[in-house]
Design a protein around this motif. Sequence first.
Motif, short mmCIF file in Angstrom:
data_model
loop_
_atom_site.label_atom_id
_atom_site.label_comp_id
_atom_site.label_asym_id
_atom_site.label_seq_id
_atom_site.Cartn_x
_atom_site.Cartn_y
_atom_site.Cartn_z
N GLY A 174 -16.28 16.83 28.45
CA GLY A 174 -16.67 15.49 28.02
C GLY A 174 -16.71 14.48 29.15
O GLY A 174 -16.26 14.74 30.26
N ASP A 175 -17.26 13.31 28.82
CA ASP A 175 -17.42 12.27 29.85
C ASP A 175 -16.43 11.11 29.64
O ASP A 175 -16.68 10.00 30.09
CB ASP A 175 -18.87 11.76 29.90
N PHE A 176 -15.32 11.42 28.99
CA PHE A 176 -14.27 10.42 28.78
C PHE A 176 -13.44 10.24 30.06
O PHE A 176 -13.66 10.95 31.05
CB PHE A 176 -13.36 10.87 27.62
N PHE A 177 -12.51 9.29 30.02
CA PHE A 177 -11.57 9.08 31.13
C PHE A 177 -10.16 9.33 30.64
O PHE A 177 -9.82 8.97 29.51
CB PHE A 177 -11.67 7.65 31.66
N LEU A 178 -9.37 9.96 31.48
CA LEU A 178 -7.98 10.25 31.12
C LEU A 178 -7.16 10.31 32.41
O LEU A 178 -7.55 10.97 33.37
CB LEU A 178 -7.94 11.59 30.37
N PHE A 179 -6.07 9.55 32.42
CA PHE A 179 -5.20 9.48 33.62
C PHE A 179 -3.80 9.96 33.27
O PHE A 179 -3.29 9.52 32.26
CB PHE A 179 -5.11 8.04 34.13
N PRO A 180 -3.11 10.76 34.07
CA PRO A 180 -3.69 11.44 35.23
C PRO A 180 -4.60 12.58 34.78
O PRO A 180 -4.32 13.23 33.77
CB PRO A 180 -2.45 11.98 35.96
N GLU A 181 -5.66 12.80 35.52
CA GLU A 181 -6.70 13.75 35.10
C GLU A 181 -6.15 15.15 34.82
O GLU A 181 -6.56 15.80 33.85
CB GLU A 181 -7.80 13.85 36.17
N GLU A 182 -5.23 15.60 35.68
CA GLU A 182 -4.73 16.98 35.55
C GLU A 182 -4.03 17.22 34.21
O GLU A 182 -3.86 18.36 33.78
CB GLU A 182 -3.77 17.34 36.69
N ALA A 183 -3.61 16.14 33.55
CA ALA A 183 -2.87 16.28 32.29
C ALA A 183 -3.73 16.91 31.19
O ALA A 183 -3.21 17.41 30.20
CB ALA A 183 -2.35 14.92 31.84
N GLY A 186 -23.46 3.20 36.29
CA GLY A 186 -22.29 3.89 35.74
C GLY A 186 -21.20 3.91 36.78
O GLY A 186 -21.49 3.96 37.99
N ASN A 187 -19.96 3.84 36.33
CA ASN A 187 -18.84 3.74 37.27
C ASN A 187 -17.70 4.65 36.82
O ASN A 187 -17.54 4.89 35.63
CB ASN A 187 -18.36 2.28 37.32
N ALA A 188 -16.93 5.15 37.78
CA ALA A 188 -15.82 6.05 37.46
C ALA A 188 -14.65 5.75 38.37
O ALA A 188 -14.81 5.54 39.57
CB ALA A 188 -16.25 7.50 37.64
N GLN A 189 -13.48 5.71 37.76
CA GLN A 189 -12.28 5.34 38.52
C GLN A 189 -11.20 6.41 38.40
O GLN A 189 -11.07 7.04 37.36
CB GLN A 189 -11.75 4.02 37.95
N THR A 190 -10.46 6.58 39.47
CA THR A 190 -9.24 7.37 39.38
C THR A 190 -8.15 6.62 40.14
O THR A 190 -8.44 5.68 40.89
CB THR A 190 -9.41 8.81 39.91
N ARG A 191 -6.93 7.02 39.92
CA ARG A 191 -5.81 6.32 40.54
C ARG A 191 -4.82 7.33 41.10
O ARG A 191 -4.68 8.42 40.57
CB ARG A 191 -5.09 5.46 39.49
N ARG A 192 -4.18 6.92 42.18
CA ARG A 192 -3.21 7.81 42.80
C ARG A 192 -2.24 6.99 43.63
O ARG A 192 -2.64 6.26 44.52
CB ARG A 192 -3.96 8.81 43.69
N GLU A 193 -0.99 7.14 43.32
CA GLU A 193 0.09 6.50 44.09
C GLU A 193 -0.19 5.03 44.39
O GLU A 193 -0.16 4.59 45.54
CB GLU A 193 0.35 7.28 45.37
N GLY A 194 -0.48 4.28 43.34
CA GLY A 194 -0.63 2.84 43.49
C GLY A 194 -1.97 2.38 44.03
O GLY A 194 -2.21 1.20 44.22
N LYS A 195 -2.86 3.35 44.31
CA LYS A 195 -4.19 2.99 44.80
C LYS A 195 -5.23 3.39 43.76
O LYS A 195 -5.03 4.32 42.99
CB LYS A 195 -4.49 3.71 46.12
N LEU A 196 -6.35 2.67 43.77
CA LEU A 196 -7.45 3.10 42.92
C LEU A 196 -8.65 3.45 43.77
O LEU A 196 -8.83 2.95 44.88
CB LEU A 196 -7.80 2.03 41.88
N LEU A 197 -9.43 4.37 43.23
CA LEU A 197 -10.72 4.72 43.82
C LEU A 197 -11.74 4.51 42.72
O LEU A 197 -11.62 5.08 41.64
CB LEU A 197 -10.74 6.19 44.25
N GLN A 198 -12.69 3.64 42.97
CA GLN A 198 -13.78 3.49 42.01
C GLN A 198 -15.10 3.81 42.69
O GLN A 198 -15.39 3.30 43.77
CB GLN A 198 -13.82 2.09 41.39
#
Lengths: 96, 247
Positions: A36-45, B139-151
């Motif tokens: 799917g194209d959803f978002f989930l943090f942390p991804e590995e979960a 379209g945009n996508a974000q992830t986070r790691r140790e207090g930082k974000l990457l978008q």
Amino acid sequence: MEILKTKPGIHKSRGGLIRSFVNIENGRIKDITISGDFFLFPEEAIFKILENLKGTSANREELLKNIEDTYEKENIQSPGTAPSDFTESIMKALEA
Amino acid sequence: MKEWRFIDFGLVDIRDMMAMDEAILKGDEGDTFFFWTPKKSIILGFFQKAEVELDLPKCKDYIITRRISGGGIAFSDDRCRQINYGVVGTIDNDLFPLDIIESYKQVCGVLIDTLVHYGLNAAFRPINDVTVDNKKISGNAQTRREGKLLQNGTLLLDFDIEEMLRISNIPKEKFLDKKIASIREGLTWLDRELGEQLDMEEVKNVMKDKFEERFHVKLKTGTLSNKEKELTKSLLPKYYSTEWVYR
């Protein structure tokens, strides 16, 4: 799991589309895959969610509780998508 | 005024770019705003399965990889008129709020300011889209790691919708609740909205200006640090591997 031979359960949450592919054995989930194209943090979960679902009774209440438990344990955030959305997608796969 | 690093990677192989993208997030430099334009390619979101989302036999001449953030396919045709950007910053509730949707909105503001500069009716559509007259243009996508974000995100200058539809397995459910009759009517791009082809470098410069204004920083052109280069080297095999892309 041969995904393309399995009928997907498709559910759209506010956060994205969830396609579930499920194999059932004796009323319990034997194998499950989600795309799917959803978002989930942390991804590995997501892998924890899928792993924990294996062996779960294939009914709405059990599935929801199982996913909610993993959300809590893994501190999952998924904007626009809730455990009930994953449950809905899986239920649709079971009915497919 | 605080200085931020700026890098324009130009036209890139998306596997190399995704390795550099992850290296900037995990590296030692932090605050960075960067651009690239992908060669003909498809990037899968973290949770997407290639065989489910794509009609793979039709994708043979595409480079395919996967990114570390969620969201949907980023499709790039051979017109190469897309500005892709990356932001790596610290989640501090000032520039980048802890609330995920608020932080999307903040970074997407740079795109909105850019589109408004060209006289367009641009808006943020939660969770992660920027629209012009309710049609998705970014379209945009974000992830986070140790207090930082990457978008990461894209601004479409031109886009081959027919080609995207040809190679993807998009189910009708995707657009049902957006009340859009078809995907064709739900997407747009800058060339179409303006009725002319802007110079991509010019649009990038407007984006840089809008970034500086919005975040009250000064962009200074730089390069990857040695540590980031080493990280990139160690990450490259993943982005080229079958295990990662087709898992």
